[in-house]
Design an enzyme around this catalytic site. Structure first.
Site, PDB file in Angstrom:
ATOM      1  CB  SER A 293      13.989  70.884  63.075  1.00 56.94           C
ATOM      2  OG  SER A 293      14.569  69.743  62.447  1.00 56.94           O
ATOM      3  CG  ASP A 294      19.394  70.388  67.124  1.00 57.26           C
ATOM      4  OD1 ASP A 294      20.082  69.643  66.411  1.00 57.26           O
ATOM      5  OD2 ASP A 294      19.849  71.004  68.094  1.00 57.26           O
ATOM      6  CD1 TRP A 295      18.811  63.427  65.036  1.00 53.99           C
ATOM      7  CD2 TRP A 295      20.392  63.936  63.558  1.00 53.99           C
ATOM      8  NE1 TRP A 295      19.144  62.274  64.372  1.00 53.99           N
ATOM      9  CE2 TRP A 295      20.115  62.559  63.459  1.00 53.99           C
ATOM     10  CE3 TRP A 295      21.371  64.485  62.727  1.00 53.99           C
ATOM     11  CZ2 TRP A 295      20.770  61.720  62.558  1.00 53.99           C
ATOM     12  CZ3 TRP A 295      22.027  63.656  61.830  1.00 53.99           C
ATOM     13  CH2 TRP A 295      21.731  62.296  61.743  1.00 53.99           C
TER      14      TRP A 295
END
Length: 756
Positions: A293-295
């Site tokens: 995932s992104d942050w």
């Protein structure tokens, strides 16, 4: 107690034998992977649910100051020992990464940790930002800069970079346009492949390679309004034709990690989008790496309104095909959902399998400390050789936009040169955004480069004039105008350095305007009024719309943000040691009001007639021209090139034929120069609408004065292919136009017919 000891001994025995990672043929690679999966399956059988979920958990190291380096948060030690951490991001440096890995070796199963870092355009040796670098149109250089970044980062204990960003970006207001290769899909596929190969090398198990990550999956570059993190609303055709091909190219180049994007598409956020991560990525494309995932993006799905419940979000993400949770800390809490059957064990095991596969490919099970070598770190990071290559890449990333009366190159023995603008003496801003561990003290400023280049008798006078800043009070101050104007009046030539600071572009740095920030344009007007010859040097992360007095300046250099060797590279171009050869990979609009504007647009039912551009009832603006300030592919040289005799070896071809396109290029100037010859194609009539032109190939050649060369291009079925109404690749018979030229606008044309 006895059972635990037996399991521990089994795991220790399982990974005590070294594993060869040097497969050279497809057959050897298949056999290699088969052994890896056998080992992984053996490990999965002895892992607890909590340990499996731990492998899907990526946490932040606690990094606070790049100058002081990374550190390991004290609260991570017990988590690592308990097997609850699979990856750590924002961690680097041999001493810190070794310490974290030692904790992992004290866990029950001794599974090594994967260390990730945003190595976007260099490690300590900072290269030009990716958009700048793409202006070189040199894929070998893109690969080489990524290779050096991998060498330095791996020497500092890093296993994995969150790059390349392969998003096609057509809105320069979007701050993250700086991280990609511009607006063109075809060009983006080549850049994606080059950077993946640079980071990962020929053999990922070697200790001087790092895992690449294709991001952001998908269509993040289409964020509405150019606002970061915003939604994306595009057609299925646009998704497949424009935004997905660079990701497929990254897979074909061997990339083994993807990052899901923040945005939603068609009502489904990417972090829980099964169509993207399973149906397209794995079932259609056969991808076998993992997706991170992104942050915090799994947790942010709450804001999209899909669900407010963390467990539900985690279940949706895992079932969709997401394999690692970056900083949401949701996957680590899903043991109950697994035990209750809300998440099938085979789904969890598959996600863990993908993560462990990467650790095997990197050779971490053979030697968890293989990237931890102090001698390598000291010898390789910011080496003189790396700086030399950084300068070379920087020179080739500079684009000459304007040069009236051959003002450039300047003479070294010019008596007095005025250098105006705070960016001329701004070390930090030379590095650009995402400098990671780059340090301002490493950078050569533009002022430094000019002073080192000129004759010893030349007087270089510097005046700030105004300060470029996000602080409005500072940015709007004109208190330095008088000193700058006086310096200009007393000079023979003025070098005005203007643009953006590093923190005006990049993630979370979208702008509503593309004009020069602050009072720079007002200062430029005052400088123009002095009557002195002015060279405008642009230092910026995104395209800048020049207007007003900026259009009256006789010479303009687009230098972007070029990294540690910026000043030397720019001085080499200003004074003619290097003849600029860069070309734009993004259209520069006259105004933000023209956005979206890109070269390969669709044609309207009422297109503008070139002979009558002011016709009222056409697709046009009434207050400005409809064409851009500078088109895609544009860039000048200190010499000139003539394009002649565009020829096709035949006027018709069949699907399986090859058609040769030839054109003569002559250097008609007085200097050696490099030219990027570009080939575009238009499908004259098709079953679905096609762009006015599409880049299909290009060549970079070097010519001495008076030298001529014939450049040949080969057109095949692949170049004529497009997606049908049902989004399947097809080729249709009919007329095609071939365009070859120095940019997307200035071209010669010929046509041919594809016959059954």
């Amino acid at each position: 107690m006895k059972k635990t000891l037996v399991l521990f001994l089994m795991s220790a025995l399982l990974f005590s034998v070294g594993f060869a990672q040097n497969a050279k043929t497809p057959a050897e690679q298949i056999a290699n992977d088969k052994v890896i999966y056998q080992k992984i399956d053996s490990l999965l059988r002895i892992m607890t649910i909590e340990e499996k979920l731990g492998q899907l958990n990526q946490v932040n190291s606690g990094i606070s100051d790049h100058k002081k380096g990374a550190y390991l948060s004290p609260d991570l030690e017990p988590m690592i020992r308990e097997g609850k951490v699979g990856s750590i991001l924002n961690i680097y440096g041999v001493d810190v990464t070794r310490k974290a890995q030692e904790y992992a070796m004290q866990s029950r199963l001794k599974i090594p940790i994967l260390f990730g870092l945003d190595v976007i355009h260099g490690y300590r040796t900072t290269f030009p930002t990716p958009l700048a670098e793409s202006s070189s149109w040199d894929m070998a250089l893109l690969e080489e800069s990524a290779r050096i970044a991998a060498i330095e980062a791996s020497a500092a204990g890093v296993h994995w970079t969150f790059a390349p960003m392969v998003d096609v970006a057509r809105d320069p207001r979007w701050g993250r346009i700086i991280e990609g290769a511009g607006e063109d899909t075809y060009f983006g596929t080549l850049a994606a492949a080059a950077r993946v190969k640079g980071f990962q090398g020929e053999d990922l198990s070697l200790n001087n390679t790092i895992l690449a990550c294709a991001k952001h999956f998908a269509a993040y570059g289409g964020a509405e309004g150019g606002r970061d993190y915003n939604t994306v609303d595009i057609s299925e055709r646009t998704l497949h034709e424009t935004y997905l091909p660079p990701f497929k190219a990254a897979i074909d180049a061997g990339v083994l990690s993807f990052m899901a994007s923040f945005n939603e598409i068609a009502g489904m956020p990417s972090s829980v989008n099964r169509k993207l991560m399973t149906e397209i990525l794995r079932e259609k494309w056969g991808y076998k790496g993992f997706v991170v995932s992104d942050w915090g993006s799994i947790g942010e799905v709450r804001n999209h309104g899909i669900s407010k419940n963390d467990e539900t979000l985690g279940i949706l993400a895992l079932n969709a095909g997401l394999d690692m949770d970056m900083e949401s800390k949701i996957f680590i809490k899903l043991a109950g959902a697994v035990r209750s059957g809300k998440i099938k064990m085979e789904v969890l095991d598959e996600a863990v399998r993908r993560n462990l596969y990467i650790k095997f490919k990197l050779g971490l099970f053979d030697d968890p400390f293989r990237y931890c070598n102090n001698e390598r770190e000291k010898a390789l990071v910011l080496s003189p050789k790396h700086r030399e290559i950084a300068r070379k890449v920087a020179e080739r990333s500079i684009v000459l936009l304007k040069n009236e009366n051959n003002l450039l190159p300047l003479k070294r023995d010019t008596k007095r040169i005025a250098v105006i603008g705070s960016l001329a003496n701004a070390k930090r801003d030379m590095l650009g955004e995402w400098e990671v561990v780059g340090r301002p003290e490493d950078a050569i400023t533009i002022l430094d480069g000019i002073r080192a280049k000129v004759d010893s008798k030349t007087k270089v006078v510097y005046a700030e004039g105004c300060t470029v800043s996000r602080d409005e009070k500072v940015a709007l101050s004109d208190k330095g105008f008088n000193a700058a104007i006086q310096a200009a009046k007393n000079s023979d030539v003025v070098i005005a350095v203007m643009g953006e600071t590093a923190d005006m572009s990049g993630e979370a740095h979208s702008r509503s305007s593309l004009d020069l920030p602050g009072v720079q344009l007002e200062l430029l007007k005052k400088l123009v009024e002095t009557g002195k010859p002015i060279v405008l040097v642009l230092s910026n992360g995104r395209p800048i719309s020049l207007n007003g007095e900026a259009l009256k300046v006789p010479a303009v250099l687009e230098t972007w943000q070029l990294g540690v060797e910026a000043g030397n590279a720019i001085a080499n171009v200003l004074f003619g040691d290097y003849n600029p050869s860069g070309k734009l990979t993004v259209t520069v609009p006259r105004s933000a009001g023209q956005i979206p504007i890109f070269y390969n647009h669709k044609i309207s039912g009422r297109p503008i007639e070139p002979k009558n551009p002011t016709d009222r009832y056409k697709s046009r603006y009434i207050d400005i021209p409809s064409d851009p300030l500078y088109p895609f592919g544009y860039g000048l040289s200190y010499t000139t090139f003539a394009y002649r005799n565009l020829k096709l070896d035949k006027k018709s071809m069949k699907e399986n034929d090859t058609l040769k396109v030839s054109i003569e290029i002559e250097n008609t100037g007085k200097r050696n120069g490099e030219e990027i010859v570009q080939l575009y194609i238009n499908d004259f009539e098709a079953s679905v609408t096609r762009p006015v032109k599409e880049l299909k190939s290009f060549r970079k050649l070097t010519l001495s004065p008076g030298e001529k060369k014939i450049v040949d291009f080969m057109i095949t079925r692949k170049d004529l292919e497009f997606l049908s109404a049902s989004l399947t690749p097809i080729v249709e018979s009919g007329k095609f136009t071939v365009m070859v030229g120095r940019n997307s606008t200035d071209v010669l044309e010929e046509s041919f017919e594809l016959v059954p």
